[in-house]
Design a protein around this motif. Sequence first.
Motif, mmCIF file in Angstrom:
data_model
loop_
_atom_site.group_PDB
_atom_site.id
_atom_site.type_symbol
_atom_site.label_atom_id
_atom_site.label_comp_id
_atom_site.label_asym_id
_atom_site.label_seq_id
_atom_site.Cartn_x
_atom_site.Cartn_y
_atom_site.Cartn_z
ATOM 1 N N ILE A 513 0.821 -1.206 0.000
ATOM 2 C CA ILE A 513 0.000 0.000 0.000
ATOM 3 C C ILE A 513 0.860 1.263 0.000
ATOM 4 O O ILE A 513 0.481 2.294 -0.559
ATOM 5 N N ARG A 517 0.073 2.350 -4.175
ATOM 6 C CA ARG A 517 -1.311 2.818 -4.067
ATOM 7 C C ARG A 517 -1.636 3.783 -5.210
ATOM 8 O O ARG A 517 -0.847 4.664 -5.555
ATOM 9 N N ASN A 616 -5.514 -0.342 -3.560
ATOM 10 C CA ASN A 616 -4.523 -0.542 -2.503
ATOM 11 C C ASN A 616 -3.934 -1.947 -2.610
ATOM 12 O O ASN A 616 -4.497 -2.910 -2.080
#
Length: 662
Positions: A513, A517, A616
């Motif tokens: 993440i 992301r 994510n």
Amino acid sequence: MIAETGHFALVLAFAVALLQTVLPQIGAYRQDARLMAVGVPAAQAQFLLVLLSFAALNAAFVTSDFSVYAVAQHSHSAKPLLYKITGVWGNHEGSMLLWILILSVFGAAVATFGRDLPDSLRARVLSVQALIGVAFLAFLLFTSNPFTRLDPAPIDGGGLNPLLQDPALAFHPPFLYMGYVGFSMAFSFAVAALLEGKVDPGWARWVRPWTLAAWMALTLGIAMGSWWAYYELGWGGWWFWDPVENASLMPWLVGTALLHSAIVVEKRGALKSWTILLAIFAFSLSLIGTFLVRSGVLTSVHAFATDPERGLVILGILAFFIGGALTLYAWRAPQLKGGGLFAPVSRESALVLNNLFLAAATVAVFVGTLYPLGLDALTGEKISVGPPFFNMTFVPIVLPLLLLVPLGPLLAWKRSDIYPVLQRLFAAAGLAILTIIAVAAVRGEGPWLAPIGLGLAAWLVFGAFSDIAYRVKAFKVPARESLRRLRHLPRAVWGSTLAHAGVGIMVAGIVGISAWRVESVAAMATGDVLEVGGYELMLANVGAYEGPNFRAEKAEFIAVKNGREIGRLRPEKRVYPVQNMPTTEAAIYTAWISDLYVVLGDRRGENEWTVRAYVNPLVPWIWIGSVIMVLGGAVSLSDRRYRLGIPFARRKARVAAEGAAS
């Protein structure tokens, strides 16, 4: 009448806790068996009385008895039953009563299941545990009475903070408190050991299960809070270095160090003073967390109180227990005899390094959390310490710790040779390097540190199972023999392996993440399509509906990937009329290796809304890894040594002696 019964039960619990504090301690000093024995029924009675009080408060919330001040302030007749129940601990007074209930549970557990502890040690442990109860019962009765009546009673209540009306928040505080309060047992054992002037392997074996149980609960509580922040707050993040988040992280770090340090005391009789100090600091940091949440020095969705006067009382309690324990430590610790010597390359040394890195990480979080508060109190200057500070201080400390984790279990006690250990980790290192190469090939656009981060995660996972492979002599003996060894491995070994592997999986989620992301924000009308990270989101419709205690707009998005519909996401935007407060309800489609995360924003014009969407990568692995860590702790806790262990040996010896005498 129910509220008065709950209040009276608290008064009786306070009186019983006073007796439990004084009489067993005098009995231990005089070696009076009758006085020492008072601690057992007193601890059990205190638990039953606090449980009765908690049940009375719960009944007041469930029946919406608005003549009780806490109910009137923090509940509402239109709330669903689940949130009426969770409203019991969704406020300052009720949360403190839950805190005391869990404290009494641990005390009663030691009284009930600690029959094979030395009588004087058990008496002192129960006495110290009761002293903590006395302090917080007095705080509750004299400054934060949860049963205060209102006259006249309002027609309805003020309701619970809408952000707290969530299933995850129904269970997050109890687990968090079990972790915080669970460390009180390690504290009580540490103070009792200082009073006794004796720390031995049996003491460490008793401390470890209680510490492990508290660590498991705190791990689960932190993970649930992180998950709640991820999907409820609508910003798609899992950790923000909020001071109250940090308040739970600090005792977790010290508790982790305590678990590993106690192993050295148990196995080698070394690090006694250091382990005692860690036990004191683990609970002390839990008390500091309690102070931060309830003193009014922080404004946060996590904070339950904004009354500085009550904060001063908690500060006084904190100073008494921390200052008193450290004073006792300074007086008695030099009398504790040290254990055996060990070489620089040994499992003891690895565990010492583990402790040093964890302690340094705790100091980094402590400074970053409390320095702004201290500066504000002393000078009035307000500064903000956020992720950049912690990324520059905390992360560089933790990285070498993670690199060293797989080595520790493979090292021998007292003296070891590093080269055979590295050879046993050759396969894990090779797989980690292959992971780096594969990720770099697939994600060639960067960032360049991300493949290394996933390689570190692979190193942790494969390194953890290298210990299992070494113990069963995989590929060195016939498969049947390896399977036989596998079946007979101690559960503690499996637990340690799972916990370390869980850390690796969690690291992979954090790297994913943080590095990859993807975010997209747009104003969308019905029929519009938003592209984000390889997905296409079409806004199909937006409709309004009435909830039990809120009004909401719910959107429906059709998610498409590679030309195929994969699901429909329905984010909401709610408004709670009682508090006149809006909340967001994110919609998440998880593919287990990534999340598609959609948030419905404000209306713009007649038929247009602001929409935020994120992809994510690997983020579910953060919570999967956390659950695996807790599972590892549970497996270790079920090990026969911690269910029987020293007490079993003592009981067996006693039975044999009685048989010989007869």
